[in-house]
Design a protein around this motif. Structure first.
Motif, mmCIF file in Angstrom:
data_model
loop_
_atom_site.group_PDB
_atom_site.id
_atom_site.type_symbol
_atom_site.label_atom_id
_atom_site.label_comp_id
_atom_site.label_asym_id
_atom_site.label_seq_id
_atom_site.Cartn_x
_atom_site.Cartn_y
_atom_site.Cartn_z
ATOM 1 N N GLY A 94 0.809 -1.211 0.000
ATOM 2 C CA GLY A 94 0.000 0.000 0.000
ATOM 3 C C GLY A 94 0.841 1.258 0.000
ATOM 4 O O GLY A 94 0.522 2.229 -0.696
ATOM 5 N N LEU A 95 1.919 1.266 0.773
ATOM 6 C CA LEU A 95 2.802 2.443 0.788
ATOM 7 C C LEU A 95 3.508 2.629 -0.548
ATOM 8 O O LEU A 95 3.722 3.763 -0.988
ATOM 9 C CB LEU A 95 3.816 2.324 1.916
ATOM 10 N N ALA A 96 3.854 1.532 -1.225
ATOM 11 C CA ALA A 96 4.458 1.646 -2.553
ATOM 12 C C ALA A 96 3.465 2.257 -3.544
ATOM 13 O O ALA A 96 3.836 3.115 -4.361
ATOM 14 C CB ALA A 96 4.913 0.279 -3.039
ATOM 15 N N PHE A 97 2.193 1.842 -3.458
ATOM 16 C CA PHE A 97 1.167 2.450 -4.302
ATOM 17 C C PHE A 97 0.987 3.933 -3.984
ATOM 18 O O PHE A 97 0.836 4.753 -4.898
ATOM 19 C CB PHE A 97 -0.170 1.733 -4.153
ATOM 20 N N LEU A 98 0.997 4.273 -2.698
ATOM 21 C CA LEU A 98 0.823 5.666 -2.316
ATOM 22 C C LEU A 98 1.977 6.539 -2.818
ATOM 23 O O LEU A 98 1.750 7.677 -3.242
ATOM 24 C CB LEU A 98 0.704 5.793 -0.802
ATOM 25 N N ILE A 99 3.169 6.020 -2.785
ATOM 26 C CA ILE A 99 4.318 6.783 -3.293
ATOM 27 C C ILE A 99 4.171 7.034 -4.782
ATOM 28 O O ILE A 99 4.413 8.145 -5.275
ATOM 29 C CB ILE A 99 5.640 6.048 -2.970
ATOM 30 N N ASN A 100 3.754 6.011 -5.540
ATOM 31 C CA ASN A 100 3.567 6.189 -6.980
ATOM 32 C C ASN A 100 2.414 7.133 -7.292
ATOM 33 O O ASN A 100 2.506 7.943 -8.216
ATOM 34 C CB ASN A 100 3.328 4.840 -7.658
ATOM 35 N N ILE A 101 1.329 7.043 -6.542
ATOM 36 C CA ILE A 101 0.206 7.956 -6.767
ATOM 37 C C ILE A 101 0.627 9.389 -6.466
ATOM 38 O O ILE A 101 0.315 10.309 -7.227
ATOM 39 C CB ILE A 101 -1.006 7.543 -5.898
ATOM 40 N N TYR A 102 1.354 9.592 -5.379
ATOM 41 C CA TYR A 102 1.797 10.947 -5.041
ATOM 42 C C TYR A 102 2.785 11.489 -6.068
ATOM 43 O O TYR A 102 2.796 12.677 -6.361
ATOM 44 C CB TYR A 102 2.409 10.973 -3.646
ATOM 45 N N LYS A 103 3.598 10.586 -6.626
ATOM 46 C CA LYS A 103 4.585 11.009 -7.616
ATOM 47 C C LYS A 103 3.905 11.532 -8.884
ATOM 48 O O LYS A 103 4.351 12.498 -9.494
ATOM 49 C CB LYS A 103 5.488 9.828 -7.963
ATOM 50 N N TYR A 104 2.791 10.891 -9.297
ATOM 51 C CA TYR A 104 2.123 11.287 -10.530
ATOM 52 C C TYR A 104 1.065 12.373 -10.328
ATOM 53 O O TYR A 104 0.876 13.217 -11.185
ATOM 54 C CB TYR A 104 1.477 10.074 -11.203
ATOM 55 N N LYS A 105 0.364 12.368 -9.219
ATOM 56 C CA LYS A 105 -0.747 13.305 -9.011
ATOM 57 C C LYS A 105 -0.427 14.435 -8.042
ATOM 58 O O LYS A 105 -1.179 15.391 -7.953
ATOM 59 C CB LYS A 105 -1.976 12.557 -8.482
ATOM 60 N N ASN A 106 0.638 14.330 -7.271
ATOM 61 C CA ASN A 106 1.052 15.322 -6.264
ATOM 62 C C ASN A 106 0.001 15.557 -5.186
ATOM 63 O O ASN A 106 -0.051 16.629 -4.585
ATOM 64 C CB ASN A 106 1.450 16.647 -6.910
ATOM 65 N N THR A 107 -0.863 14.603 -4.941
ATOM 66 C CA THR A 107 -1.853 14.687 -3.875
ATOM 67 C C THR A 107 -2.280 13.272 -3.481
ATOM 68 O O THR A 107 -2.132 12.336 -4.266
ATOM 69 C CB THR A 107 -3.076 15.506 -4.294
ATOM 70 N N LEU A 108 -2.774 13.141 -2.262
ATOM 71 C CA LEU A 108 -3.330 11.878 -1.797
ATOM 72 C C LEU A 108 -4.788 12.051 -1.366
ATOM 73 O O LEU A 108 -5.356 11.170 -0.741
ATOM 74 C CB LEU A 108 -2.505 11.323 -0.627
ATOM 75 N N ASP A 109 -5.391 13.173 -1.730
ATOM 76 C CA ASP A 109 -6.783 13.445 -1.395
ATOM 77 C C ASP A 109 -7.684 12.601 -2.291
ATOM 78 O O ASP A 109 -7.581 12.652 -3.524
ATOM 79 C CB ASP A 109 -7.079 14.923 -1.582
ATOM 80 N N ILE A 110 -8.595 11.837 -1.680
ATOM 81 C CA ILE A 110 -9.417 10.932 -2.492
ATOM 82 C C ILE A 110 -10.467 11.677 -3.299
ATOM 83 O O ILE A 110 -10.930 11.163 -4.318
ATOM 84 C CB ILE A 110 -10.067 9.826 -1.624
ATOM 85 N N ASN A 111 -10.839 12.884 -2.888
ATOM 86 C CA ASN A 111 -11.779 13.669 -3.693
ATOM 87 C C ASN A 111 -11.142 14.120 -4.995
ATOM 88 O O ASN A 111 -11.788 14.129 -6.045
ATOM 89 C CB ASN A 111 -12.294 14.870 -2.903
ATOM 90 N N VAL A 112 -9.888 14.481 -4.948
ATOM 91 C CA VAL A 112 -9.176 14.904 -6.154
ATOM 92 C C VAL A 112 -8.867 13.701 -7.032
ATOM 93 O O VAL A 112 -9.012 13.755 -8.260
ATOM 94 C CB VAL A 112 -7.883 15.659 -5.786
ATOM 95 N N LEU A 113 -8.465 12.613 -6.439
ATOM 96 C CA LEU A 113 -8.094 11.424 -7.196
ATOM 97 C C LEU A 113 -9.288 10.725 -7.837
ATOM 98 O O LEU A 113 -9.137 10.010 -8.811
ATOM 99 C CB LEU A 113 -7.339 10.433 -6.303
ATOM 100 N N SER A 114 -10.486 10.914 -7.289
ATOM 101 C CA SER A 114 -11.656 10.210 -7.816
ATOM 102 C C SER A 114 -12.301 10.943 -8.996
ATOM 103 O O SER A 114 -13.220 10.417 -9.612
ATOM 104 C CB SER A 114 -12.695 10.016 -6.719
ATOM 105 N N GLU A 115 -11.840 12.131 -9.336
ATOM 106 C CA GLU A 115 -12.404 12.864 -10.463
ATOM 107 C C GLU A 115 -12.017 12.170 -11.761
ATOM 108 O O GLU A 115 -10.877 11.746 -11.945
ATOM 109 C CB GLU A 115 -11.905 14.294 -10.463
ATOM 110 N N MET A 116 -12.968 12.050 -12.631
ATOM 111 C CA MET A 116 -12.725 11.409 -13.920
ATOM 112 C C MET A 116 -12.132 12.414 -14.903
ATOM 113 O O MET A 116 -12.493 13.578 -14.913
ATOM 114 C CB MET A 116 -14.018 10.811 -14.473
ATOM 115 N N LYS A 117 -11.240 11.929 -15.735
ATOM 116 C CA LYS A 117 -10.662 12.790 -16.756
ATOM 117 C C LYS A 117 -11.640 12.936 -17.900
ATOM 118 O O LYS A 117 -12.334 12.016 -18.284
ATOM 119 C CB LYS A 117 -9.346 12.205 -17.278
ATOM 120 N N LYS A 118 -11.675 14.132 -18.494
ATOM 121 C CA LYS A 118 -12.577 14.374 -19.629
ATOM 122 C C LYS A 118 -11.812 14.426 -20.896
ATOM 123 O O LYS A 118 -10.703 14.774 -20.998
ATOM 124 C CB LYS A 118 -13.352 15.659 -19.407
#
Length: 100
Positions: free
Chosen positions: A76-100
């Protein structure tokens, strides 16, 4: 000596503390911490119940649960590091937005 009742109350309190952390927090790291608290409270409950029945099965299950929780936390921490590296946030509201 800790009685079975007080041990189970402690374990239930820790479980609900982790559950509240899981529900209230919007950061993925805090959600992972809440899950770890919940897993550890269940493992603690296994030890108390095994001690009450005078069996070592609860302690053996504790070792298995902690081993699985450690591997889950490292993945889980490895996933969190990769998510933070690409999105620069760990907020689930920001991460759950769909791309248009």
């Amino acid at each position: 000596m800790i009685t079975i009742f007080s041990g189970l109350i402690l374990s239930i309190f820790l479980f609900f503390l982790g559950f509240i952390c899981l529900i209230v927090k919007r950061n993925l790291l805090y959600i992972l911490i809440g899950l770890e608290i919940m897993i550890n409270s269940l493992a603690l409950m296994m030890v108390f119940i095994g001690n009450y029945w005078k069996q070592v099965d609860g302690q053996i299950m504790y070792i298995f649960i902690i081993t699985i929780a450690a591997s889950e936390a490292s993945i889980g921490l490895a996933f969190l590091i990769n998510i933070y590296k690409y999105k620069n946030t760990l907020d689930i509201n920001v991460l759950s937005e769909m791309k248009k």
